[in-house]
Design a protein around this motif. Structure first.
Motif, short mmCIF file in Angstrom:
data_model
loop_
_atom_site.label_atom_id
_atom_site.label_comp_id
_atom_site.label_asym_id
_atom_site.label_seq_id
_atom_site.Cartn_x
_atom_site.Cartn_y
_atom_site.Cartn_z
N GLU A 1 45.98 42.27 3.84
CA GLU A 1 46.63 41.70 4.84
C GLU A 1 46.28 41.91 6.21
N VAL A 2 45.56 43.20 6.43
CA VAL A 2 44.99 43.55 7.92
C VAL A 2 43.60 43.65 7.77
N ALA A 3 43.04 42.88 6.84
CA ALA A 3 41.46 43.14 6.82
C ALA A 3 40.76 42.57 8.00
N ASP A 4 41.40 41.67 9.00
CA ASP A 4 40.52 41.33 10.19
C ASP A 4 40.38 42.30 11.26
N TYR A 5 41.46 43.56 11.02
CA TYR A 5 41.58 44.49 11.99
C TYR A 5 40.71 45.93 11.62
N LEU A 6 40.58 45.87 10.62
CA LEU A 6 39.94 47.19 10.03
C LEU A 6 38.63 47.64 10.49
N PRO A 7 38.16 48.88 10.59
CA PRO A 7 36.91 49.34 10.97
C PRO A 7 35.97 49.08 9.61
N LYS A 8 34.80 48.76 10.03
CA LYS A 8 33.67 48.40 8.77
C LYS A 8 33.52 49.34 7.95
N TRP A 9 33.89 50.72 7.84
CA TRP A 9 33.65 51.47 6.80
C TRP A 9 34.72 51.34 5.82
N ILE A 10 35.84 50.71 5.84
CA ILE A 10 36.72 50.81 4.99
C ILE A 10 36.70 49.80 3.98
N ASN A 11 36.57 50.00 2.77
CA ASN A 11 36.27 48.99 1.81
C ASN A 11 37.08 49.51 0.49
N PRO A 12 37.06 48.82 -0.64
CA PRO A 12 37.81 49.13 -1.91
C PRO A 12 37.30 50.49 -2.31
N ASP A 13 35.88 50.98 -1.95
CA ASP A 13 35.49 52.36 -2.43
C ASP A 13 35.81 53.38 -1.76
N THR A 14 36.12 53.14 -0.21
CA THR A 14 36.19 54.34 0.67
C THR A 14 37.76 54.59 0.90
N SER A 15 38.48 53.57 0.50
CA SER A 15 39.91 53.75 0.78
C SER A 15 40.94 54.34 -0.27
N GLN A 16 40.34 54.63 -1.41
CA GLN A 16 41.17 55.18 -2.34
C GLN A 16 41.66 56.62 -1.85
N ASN A 17 43.22 56.77 -2.12
CA ASN A 17 43.88 57.87 -1.73
C ASN A 17 43.86 57.97 -0.09
N ARG A 18 43.90 57.00 0.70
CA ARG A 18 43.82 57.02 2.03
C ARG A 18 44.75 56.32 2.90
N VAL A 19 45.32 55.40 2.04
CA VAL A 19 46.65 54.54 2.77
C VAL A 19 47.82 54.78 2.18
N PHE A 20 48.68 55.09 3.29
CA PHE A 20 50.03 55.57 3.11
C PHE A 20 51.15 54.93 3.77
N LEU A 21 52.46 54.76 3.50
CA LEU A 21 53.57 54.55 4.34
C LEU A 21 54.17 55.81 4.83
N TYR A 22 54.22 56.07 5.96
CA TYR A 22 54.56 57.36 6.45
C TYR A 22 55.51 57.28 7.56
N ARG A 23 56.75 57.67 7.48
CA ARG A 23 57.54 57.58 8.65
C ARG A 23 57.81 56.36 9.20
N GLY A 24 57.91 55.38 8.33
CA GLY A 24 57.86 54.09 8.59
C GLY A 24 56.87 53.30 9.10
N ALA A 25 55.78 53.79 9.17
CA ALA A 25 54.52 53.25 9.72
C ALA A 25 53.25 53.31 8.86
N LEU A 26 52.45 52.51 8.86
CA LEU A 26 51.03 52.61 8.04
C LEU A 26 50.13 53.54 8.47
N HIS A 27 49.72 54.36 7.48
CA HIS A 27 48.80 55.35 8.03
C HIS A 27 47.56 55.34 7.15
N ILE A 28 46.22 55.55 7.75
CA ILE A 28 45.03 55.33 7.14
C ILE A 28 44.46 56.63 7.37
#
Length: 650
Positions: free
Chosen positions: A117-144
């Motif tokens: 959903e937010v792919a247009d604003y992500l840094p280039k290093w984030i892809n399906p291989d590097t994002s595993q166990n890195r994305v969380f909703l914490y305290r009501g906000a998105l954390h990477i």
């Protein structure tokens, strides 16, 4: 193994987990298990009136297994209604905001769909291989979770897949460093904008002539309309055999009632053409009849209810215990009272009973559904046995029904579709049209129209296309020259020279990989000083005489030009060559000596007008699309170009 497990995820299901960021150790059960009732009681007012397409939002305690710590989790099959998935994301954000010690992860068959959903604003290093166990909703906000760099040592290396405990530890120690930037957070908030009010807007109330038993059931369990619609929508010839003789919902007991559905369910019911079997007893009035739609919708719903019941048998009395027998019901009720769910209503009052009925239905769906093996058909048969059916009361309510909602939202015009696409594009469309919108805002009166027409300049079309074609792409696809990033399009002449040397046969050059270009882009902010030193060294090298490799490259380039000239000569006499517009540098001379034109084999080849040919072909493609979607319009839309409709039909 993880990749194989990801492929096995059901295609239309979303999976969610709630972890404790604080290390619980051996007391995980004591901390997490009581939270199930508290969390469900917190989200109950938000989701109690929600009608789920297939399965409801549910939570259950899961012990530690396979390196995944103990957590509270669940899964929901959302079927054709993707809004169920995003409503769950909204609920998870509210849960993590109300319970700061919890962090949520959510994914579906596409993986981390929040990143999509937010792919247009992500840094280039984030892809399906590097994002595993890195994305969380914490305290009501998105954390990477970031990776260490020269500017900040905080993070986990890109080539390392963190374990869930490692990720939670970093999230707890460095929440601000892990929090997604404002543009990423805004893109996700835009997708969730409108909740919880959006729940009410997604409902559709329609009048239906349905059997009295179905009307009594829906009065108590309005959520059962979803499996009934799905049963009709996904029917097969075997299912329709049970509808030749309606044993459970006879058509002669039909009454007019108001049925609440989601827009997705209503569209599935309304848009299917269906003629009932003559033996069923269902007859429809003429299409001009004012209640034709109510009869048609009710007939389809009755078929869905009957199909569900035909696949089940009446459950035994011992299998139909009340929710009060569930050990979690008491804790759930206490949490509801602490959160003020009953709003001070007196116990035993009509409003209190309605709230209690809604709480029981929510508990059956979200808590007891996992421990109960009852199917929707068995629930229908049970309710038919226990629900009182008062025909006089149902007939009296026919004259007091609230007005039904308009279904004009089903009719989408081309302008409506364009508006929805622009709204869906959000900031991306604004970024692409910023140059066109800015001069319009600065003008007044009659100048606005002139400036707006200038925004459709064909020169802009040509320039955007050139930028797109000149952009460096890789095996992952081509990047658009305009994007959400404010950074201008960059061109690296050194990389282009190296690529040409490799293409023209230089032997001492290392193979150039497009991934290397991406790596250089990622680190260019951190290596400005090194780049300056490299440029000085390259300038010193260019002073010397050309080497053997450069000489070979020049010879190969001359040979390539000879081939191109021969190809141009051959194409001149073909339809392909004549289809291009040329820049005739000798137009005046050729007009005077047209009668003495030289033979074709000695005719001087004029250079092509690339801009004119490009724009002409694009406009011809747009004209052939006749206002519909196509390659030309899609490409221009991606480049941020919005051309007006063709007013010249010739």
């Amino acid at each position: 193994m993880d990749e194989l497990q990801r492929r096995m995820v059901q295609e239309d299901a979303v999976h969610y987990k709630l972890f404790r960021t604080h290390p619980a150790g051996s007391t995980a059960d004591e901390h997490l298990f009581p939270l199930v009732e508290e969390i469900l009681a917190k989200v109950a007012p938000l989701s109690m009136q929600y009608i789920w397409q297939n399965q409801p939002f549910n939570l259950k305690y899961h012990p530690e297994e396979g390196g995944v710590p103990a957590h509270i989790g669940g899964s929901t099959q959302f079927g054709d209604n993707v809004e169920d998935e995003w409503f769950i994301v909204y609920l998870l954000k509210q849960i993590t905001k109300a319970f700061p010690a919890l962090a949520a992860s959510v994914e579906d068959s596409d993986g981390e769909f929040l990143l999509i959903e937010v792919a247009d604003y992500l840094p280039k290093w984030i892809n399906p291989d590097t994002s595993q166990n890195r994305v969380f909703l914490y305290r009501g906000a998105l954390h990477i979770l970031p990776y260490p760099s020269r500017s900040s040592p905080i993070g986990i290396p890109k080539d390392v897949v963190p374990t869930v405990p490692q990720a939670l530890a970093l999230l707890l120690k460095q929440p601000e460093a892990c929090r997604a930037n404002d543009r990423i957070s805004s893109a996700l908030d835009k997708r969730l904008d409108g909740y919880p009010e959006k729940v009410e807007a997604s409902l559709h109330r329609a009048h239906c002539f349905i059997p009295a038993g179905a009307a009594a059931i829906l009065a108590q369990r309005p959520d059962l309309v979803a499996p009934a619609v799905s049963a009709f929508y996904l029917r097969d010839p075997v299912d329709l055999q049970a509808c030749r003789n309606f044993r459970n919902f006879p058509p002669d007991s039909r009454v007019l009632t108001s049925v609440t559905l989601t827009r997705c369910l209503y569209a599935q019911l309304q848009q299917q053409h269906f003629i009932p079997d003559r033996r069923s007893g269902f007859t429809l009035p003429a299409r001009s009849h004012p209640h034709y739609k109510a009869h048609e919708l009710g007939m389809k719903l009755a078929h869905g209810f009957e199909i569900l019941c035909s696949k089940c048998r009446l459950p035994a009395p011992e299998d139909t215990d009340s929710v009060s027998c569930n050990p979690q019901w008491k804790g759930f009720m206490q949490s509801l009272k602490r959160n003020g769910y009953f709003r001070g209503e007196m116990e035993g009052s009509a409003r209190y009973k309605d709230l209690m009925k809604s709480a029981e239905n929510f508990f059956r769906q979200s808590v007891a559904s996992k421990s109960s093996d009852m199917s929707p058909g068995e629930e229908l048969l049970q309710l038919l046995r226990t629900c009182p059916i008062n025909m006089e009361e149902l007939r009296r309510q026919e004259s007091q029904l609230p007005p039904e909602d308009s279904d004009s939202w089903l009719d989408v015009t081309a302008q409506d579709l364009e508006r929805m696409l622009e709204e869906r594009g959000g900031v991306r469309a604004d970024a692409g049209t910023a140059d066109r919108a800015r001069p319009v805002a600065e003008t007044e009166g009659g100048e606005e129209k002139e400036e707006e027409e200038a925004g459709y300049s064909l020169v802009a079309v040509s320039q955007r296309m050139k930028s797109f074609l000149n952009a460096v792409s890789s095996h992952e696809g081509a990047e658009l020259p305009w994007s959400s990033s404010s950074q201008p399009f960059s061109f690296d002449p050194d990389s282009l020279t190296s690529a040409l040397d490799q293409l023209l046969g230089s032997k001492d050059q290392e193979e150039l990989d497009s991934d290397d270009l991406d790596d250089e882009d990622e680190e260019e902010e951190e290596e400005d000083d090194d780049d300056d030193d490299d440029e000085d060294e390259e300038e010193e090298k260019e002073v010397g005489p050309p080497g053997p490799a450069e000489m070979n490259g020049m010879e190969a380039l001359d040979t390539l030009r000879d081939y191109m000239d021969q190809m141009d000569q051959e194409l001149m006499s073909t339809h392909i060559g004549q289809s291009f517009s040329q820049t005739n540098l000798n137009k005046t001379t050729s007009d005077k000596t047209s009668a003495q034109a030289p033979p074709k084999d000695t005719e001087e080849i004029q250079p092509l007008d690339l801009d004119l040919n490009l724009v002409t072909n694009l406009l011809e493609s747009l004209s052939c699309q006749a206002g519909l979607a196509g390659p030309a319009s899609n490409l221009l839309q991606s480049l941020g170009l919005h051309l007006p409709p063709n007013s010249d039909r010739s």
